[in-house]
Design an enzyme around this catalytic site. Structure first.
Site, PDB file in Angstrom:
ATOM      1  N   GLU A 314     -22.054  47.014   0.988  1.00  0.00           N
ATOM      2  CA  GLU A 314     -23.474  47.151   1.316  1.00  0.00           C
ATOM      3  C   GLU A 314     -23.969  45.811   1.861  1.00  0.00           C
ATOM      4  OE1 GLU A 314     -27.448  48.453  -1.215  1.00  0.00           O
ATOM      5  OE2 GLU A 314     -25.908  47.242  -2.172  1.00  0.00           O
ATOM      6  N   LYS A 374     -28.616  55.559   2.179  1.00  0.00           N
ATOM      7  CA  LYS A 374     -28.776  55.528   0.728  1.00  0.00           C
ATOM      8  C   LYS A 374     -29.970  56.378   0.307  1.00  0.00           C
ATOM      9  CE  LYS A 374     -29.005  51.995  -2.959  1.00  0.00           C
ATOM     10  NZ  LYS A 374     -29.054  50.532  -3.182  1.00  0.00           N
ATOM     11  N   CYS A 424     -24.065  51.257  -4.173  1.00  0.00           N
ATOM     12  CA  CYS A 424     -24.577  50.331  -5.194  1.00  0.00           C
ATOM     13  C   CYS A 424     -25.324  51.042  -6.325  1.00  0.00           C
ATOM     14  CB  CYS A 424     -25.444  49.269  -4.521  1.00  0.00           C
ATOM     15  SG  CYS A 424     -25.809  47.817  -5.568  1.00  0.00           S
TER      16      CYS A 424
END
Length: 564
Positions: A314, A374, A424
């Site tokens: 990321e 995301k 994440c």
């Protein structure tokens, strides 16, 4: 009902038994009390009543600390059941309001050190309020546990109510914060294989059931209640979850059914840690390009095998390659050099001028061919709820982003693998990972950026989540972090390779691919829903029973009603 204990800390009488103080205590003692407003030294009786309360407060605070110490990077998974054993002993027979107080202390002992990483660069303004809020939600669950502590089967109801509390914390506030799930303390222990059967809720049920069973067993033995019929239930509660975990090991060790793939995880590193790491955007991108080209040189020299796919972290490119030609050329050069598709973590700017945290599938010939944005954004980081209100306490809130979430799970076809993505923070959320994996994947990738949390335990806590997800979904997991820890995780949760912190690295490994759904995947959220429903039903029964007992006590001793 009359009380023999400080207000809010008096035990709930066992079913069918009422308790009332002697007449002299109820009538004569108040008459001898000092007038309101007058103060004096506490009586020996008052001190005697206060001492057990103080000891219980210290016990639950230490018990929360034990649960924290069970969390990686420490392999001491067995401390978690011991912590819950102490908690269960203290909560037994307490009123709900006492359970709330004791639970708050337990939560502070657990959450305050667990979440210390949130204050690494912003100080206690984020860390302490978040820890207190999470501890308060733990207290709510413990209040409910106290309310059912007079019921038959209380050990099971207590464990189910803990799971219900975790479900609540995963939803509220601001989209939930499931970081403190007990399952994430168990990547080393015998409870881990249960993830393949019922996911993180089943692990939490098993750990807490073992702990509460041990606590009840110890309490009965301390009270010299040694009748086999009394000891059998808590003994079974303490042993059966461990046996179930050991019995589930074959489910967590299933053979690959979709072949194998050689994967590479790139950790390019950042020039320096901190909230301003993305001010060094060009240096971070250059680091990942350079480390990928070094991997390509190692491949040509025969030092490592040719990977089928490469995962970047990321924020590897916080320069939008669609808007910046130079960034596009560098990423394209790295993909061509390594000769494999790369999943590139990038920040893209939409037509609305707002950023998206995106992973781009970059083909060495065709360039960017697919994207995943995301979906579960981090509040107070990528988004800022109630920005105006929180600005009253710290101007640092304006450093939080205004990212736009994605809406769809995406699977990248990369060589022989179909790669699901959980970026994440998303890996902490059961439903987000489940949706991604169930979208036809054979491998799970977790690109992450932990540079903003320095050398704290955060990255190790997140790696524990990755290991639990590997078993839960029966997938190999590739973890690529900007600054560490990057890792390769097999479907049984074993870490075969990992990096250090803040060092460039490239991990290359041949891993099994699996397309089959685990039982946890097939059941989805239903085990958790069933546990929560059972917990709520037990709580209702416990509250009704407690009300009836108090009513019966008033009928036996009307004068006691003044003590409520």
């Amino acid at each position: 009902m009359t009380r023999d204990y400080p207000p809010g800390d008096d035990p709930v009488p066992e079913a069918g038994i009422t308790q009332a103080r002697p007449y002299a205590e109820r009538v004569v003692a108040p008459a001898l009390s000092p007038e309101p407003g007058l103060t004096g030294p506490a009586s020996p009786a008052a001190r005697a009543r206060a001492l057990p309360v103080l000891l219980r407060c210290l016990a639950v605070l230490a018990a929360g600390g034990l649960v924290f110490l069970s969390v990686p990077p420490r392999p001491t998974w067995w401390l978690a059941p011991i912590g819950f054993a102490v908690l269960g002993w203290v909560l037994h027979g307490r009123r709900a309001r006492a359970g709330l107080g004791y639970g708050l202390l337990f939560g502070l002992g657990f959450m305050t050190p667990l979440l210390a990483w949130t204050g690494v660069f912003v100080g206690p303004v984020a860390w302490l309020p978040l820890s207190f809020l999470q501890a308060l939600l733990v207290g709510v669950a413990c209040a409910a546990i106290a309310a059912v502590s007079g019921l038959r089967g209380r050990v099971l109801w207590a464990a189910l109510l803990w799971v219900a509390g975790e479900t609540l914390r995963a939803v509220v506030p601001f989209g939930g914060f499931p970081w403190g799930k007990i399952a994430f303390s168990q990547p080393e222990g015998p409870f881990l294989p249960l993830a393949a059967l019922g996911g993180t809720p089943l692990i939490a049920l098993a750990v807490t059931l073992t702990g509460f069973g041990l606590g009840e067993l110890a309490r009965l033995l301390a009270a010299r209640a040694t009748a086999p019929r009394l000891l059998a239930v808590p003994a079974l509660a303490a042993v059966l979850p461990l046996a179930a975990g050991l019995g589930a090991i074959p489910l967590a060790s299933a053979a690959p059914d979709a072949g194998e793939a050689t994967v590479a995880a790139i950790q390019g590193n950042v020039p320096r840690a901190g909230l301003d790491f993305n001010a060094q955007r060009r240096a971070v991108l250059d680091n990942h390009v350079r480390r990928t080209e070094e991997l390509a040189a190692d491949i040509r020299a025969g030092r490592v095998p040719q990977p089928d796919l490469v995962i970047w972290p990321e924020n590897a490119s916080d320069i939008d390659p669609y808007r910046n030609r130079d960034a596009r050329e560098r990423i394209d050069r790295a993909a061509k050099a390594v000769g494999a598709p790369i999943a590139v973590g990038a920040v893209l700017v939409g037509d609305d001028g707002l950023p998206r945290n995106t992973v781009i599938l970059w083909d060495p010939q065709a360039g960017p061919v697919a994207e995943y944005t995301k979906r579960q954004l981090q509040p107070f980081g990528e988004t800022m709820p109630m920005r105006g209100f929180f600005r009253l306490f710290s101007a640092a809130v304006d450093r939080a982003g205004r990212f736009v979430p994605g809406t769809e799970p995406t699977v990248f076809p990369m060589g022989p693998a179909r790669v699901a993505l959980a970026t994440c923070y998303e890996v902490a959320f059961d439903g987000v990972v489940r949706e991604s994996v169930a979208n036809g994947s054979t491998l799970l990738a977790v690109p992450t950026n932990n540079a903003t949390f320095g050398r704290s335990e955060m990255t190790y806590q997140q790696l524990a989540m990755d290991r639990v997800r590997a078993v839960e979904h029966g997938r190999s997991v590739v973890v690529a972090a900007t600054s560490g820890v990057s890792a390769i995780v097999l479907p049984d949760g074993t870490v075969t390779q990992s990096t250090g912190l803040f060092a460039p690295a490239a991990l290359v490994e041949r891993v099994p691919l699996r397309a089959a759904a685990t039982m946890a995947d097939r059941l989805g959220a239903w085990p958790e829903r069933a546990m929560v429903a059972a917990a709520v039903a037990a709580l209702v029964v416990g509250l009704v029973s407690s009300r009836r007992e108090r009513s019966a006590a008033r009928d036996v001793s009307p004068a006691a009603g003044n003590d409520e």
